[in-house]
Design an enzyme around this catalytic site. Structure first.
Site, PDB file in Angstrom:
ATOM      1  N   LYS A  37       0.800  -0.947  -0.053  1.00 23.34           N
ATOM      2  CA  LYS A  37      -0.057  -0.021   0.098  1.00 23.34           C
ATOM      3  C   LYS A  37       0.547   1.312   0.222  1.00 23.34           C
ATOM      4  O   LYS A  37       0.297   2.259  -0.595  1.00 23.34           O
ATOM      5  CB  LYS A  37      -0.762  -0.077   1.579  1.00 23.34           C
ATOM      6  CG  LYS A  37       0.052   0.341   2.658  1.00 23.34           C
ATOM      7  CD  LYS A  37      -1.150   0.242   3.969  1.00 23.34           C
ATOM      8  CE  LYS A  37      -0.119   0.560   4.649  1.00 23.34           C
ATOM      9  NZ  LYS A  37      -0.657   0.053   6.430  1.00 23.34           N
ATOM     10  N   ARG A 132      -6.284   1.502  17.416  1.00 23.05           N
ATOM     11  CA  ARG A 132      -6.628   2.055  15.463  1.00 23.05           C
ATOM     12  C   ARG A 132      -7.737   0.959  15.792  1.00 23.05           C
ATOM     13  O   ARG A 132      -9.104   0.699  16.401  1.00 23.05           O
ATOM     14  CB  ARG A 132      -5.365   1.952  14.844  1.00 23.05           C
ATOM     15  CG  ARG A 132      -6.125   2.426  13.549  1.00 23.05           C
ATOM     16  CD  ARG A 132      -4.683   2.695  12.428  1.00 23.05           C
ATOM     17  NE  ARG A 132      -4.927   1.166  11.668  1.00 23.05           N
ATOM     18  CZ  ARG A 132      -3.962   1.401  10.968  1.00 23.05           C
ATOM     19  NH1 ARG A 132      -3.694   1.792  10.464  1.00 23.05           N
ATOM     20  NH2 ARG A 132      -4.035  -0.479  10.757  1.00 23.05           N
TER      21      ARG A 132
HETATM   22  C1  LIG Z   1       0.020  -0.924   6.694  1.00 20.01           C
HETATM   23  C2  LIG Z   1       0.379  -1.987   7.180  1.00 20.01           C
HETATM   24  C3  LIG Z   1       0.970  -2.547   8.080  1.00 20.01           C
HETATM   25  C4  LIG Z   1       2.572  -2.026   6.802  1.00 20.01           C
HETATM   26  O1  LIG Z   1       3.175  -1.538   7.906  1.00 20.01           O
HETATM   27  P1  LIG Z   1       5.249  -0.821   8.212  1.00 20.01           P
HETATM   28  O2  LIG Z   1       5.118  -0.286   8.892  1.00 20.01           O
HETATM   29  O3  LIG Z   1       4.905   0.283   6.410  1.00 20.01           O
HETATM   30  O4  LIG Z   1       5.447  -2.193   8.041  1.00 20.01           O
HETATM   31  C5  LIG Z   1       0.819  -3.577   8.657  1.00 20.01           C
HETATM   32  N1  LIG Z   1      -0.567  -3.847   9.035  1.00 20.01           N
HETATM   33  C6  LIG Z   1      -1.117  -2.852   8.376  1.00 20.01           C
HETATM   34  C7  LIG Z   1      -2.516  -3.593   9.691  1.00 20.01           C
HETATM   35  C8  LIG Z   1      -1.252  -2.433   8.259  1.00 20.01           C
HETATM   36  O5  LIG Z   1      -2.452  -1.341   7.749  1.00 20.01           O
END
Ligand SMILES: *Cc1c(COP(=O)(O)O)cnc(C)c1O
Length: 358
Positions: A37, A132
């Site tokens: 993402k 969250r």
């Molecule tokens: C974006 C996201 C991640 C990835 O996090 P990083 O810090 O970029 O490794 C992992 N889990 C969820 C639920 C996310 O939204």
């Protein structure tokens, strides 16, 4: 198109970082999902993650997941954001797994899956304190009790997310709790939950120190692989590369100007009242790059002698007085990016992507 800014993407750095993260995690029986993402799932970067050995892919947006499927990626894909109630059919159709916390959504997923004759896998998100997404401690059993009767979905595991809203760091305590709940639920359900997903990049610190509670067997890693940084723990990860992305923009004006504007001060283009310190005459370069192109607060000049003074929609103003080289019109200035800067540059139609190391 000539003249636009360029995001230079070093695919070899992505591959190397992925391979290193995968290696250290696999040594401890942890699967790695490559999180796509942060760069709008640009397929060349995803391919580098796959070549680096990720066990699966994960994204928070269905648009990106659809793009991955159309590009023919056949690794398992996890949807990282709670599905929208109005979009459950697409989730079942294109994602293998989704993270969930709402009974109503899981019920809708169940109905959609039954209609399609599919089984959709569900990871139940637990909130261990970051506030969250996720079910709070007191409601876990009650939630599980409601969803085990939903056919068409299968609860395959538990997950948690940290460092995103509350800035909570992964620890033995909060991840150990996930394992405790798993052990309890295994007995309750009569089968073993196969996935215990212990966060993203910020959990890598515990993996490095071999302090991750036994039982955590999946991480979802984006930032670490892409940038080699771990914002939550405010560190550059020393064993990862930091050269995967470089943003380049062209200088369109260089002039010596006073450091304080001349005349009565109103509001700037975004409605704020700017403040200035008088440092005398300074050499300022204007770059053909602005807030419409990238999130300006997320880019950092690679030349430490440069300082970004500000930006409007289409112009970036940089103090180049202290630079060791002479900056001239037509020169290219390069920038590193943080996660927000990267996301905006990848998503920008004004920023051309150029690949190397493919
Ligand atoms: C974006 C996201 C991640 C990835 O996090 P990083 O810090 O970029 O490794 C992992 N889990 C969820 C639920 C996310 O939204």
């Amino acid at each position: 198109m000539k003249g636009s800014s360029i995001l230079e993407i070093n695919l070899e750095a992505i591959r190397d970082n992925t391979a290193k993260v995968v290696e250290i995690c696999h040594q401890q029986d942890i699967a790695v999902l490559g999180v796509t993402k942060g760069f709008t799932a640009i397929h060349q970067i995803v391919a580098a993650m796959v070549e680096g050995g990720v066990d699966g892919l994960a994204d928070s947006r269905m648009e990106n997941i659809l793009k991955l499927r159309r590009r023919g990626f056949n690794k398992p894909i996890t949807l990282l954001r709670i599905p929208r109630l109005s979009n459950v059919k697409n989730v079942v159709r294109y994602a293998d797994v989704s993270v969930n916390s709402e009974v109503a959504v899981m019920q809708a997923l169940s109905r959609a899956a039954l209609e399609m004759g599919k089984v959709h896998k569900v990871i139940l998100m637990l909130d261990v304190g970051d506030l969250r997404e996720g079910v709070m401690k007191g409601n876990i059993l009650n939630t599980v009790r409601q969803i085990i009767d939903f056919h068409g979905i299968q609860l395959i595991g538990l997950g948690t997310n940290m460092g995103c809203f509350g800035g909570i760091l992964p620890s033995n305590d909060n991840l150990g709790f996930l394992v405790e709940v798993k052990n309890f639920l295994d007995a309750y359900l009569g089968y073993d939950l196969e996935v215990i997903s212990g966060g993203g990049t910020s959990t890598l610190a515990l993996v490095e120190q071999r302090r991750l509670p036994a039982g955590i067997n999946q991480l979802r890693v984006g930032e670490g692989i892409l940038l080699g940084t771990d914002t939550t723990n405010s560190r550059k990860i020393p064993w990862l590369r930091h050269d995967a992305f470089l943003l380049r923009a062209e200088v369109i004006e260089v002039k010596a100007k006073p450091s304080v504007p001349i005349g009565e001060i109103g509001r700037d283009a975004f409605g704020n009242i700017p403040e200035f310190q008088d440092q005398g005459m300074r050499n300022r370069a204007i770059l053909a790059l602005g807030k419409q192109d990238v999130y300006v607060e997320g880019i950092i000049p690679t030349d430490e002698h440069m300082k970004i003074l500000g930006a409007s929609s289409d112009h970036l103003i940089v103090d180049v007085t202290d630079c060791l080289r002479n900056i001239r019109v037509g020169d290219e200035i390069s920038f590193c990016l943080n996660y927000a800067g990267l996301l905006s540059a990848c998503d920008s139609k004004y920023v051309k992507k150029r690949f190397k190391g493919g």
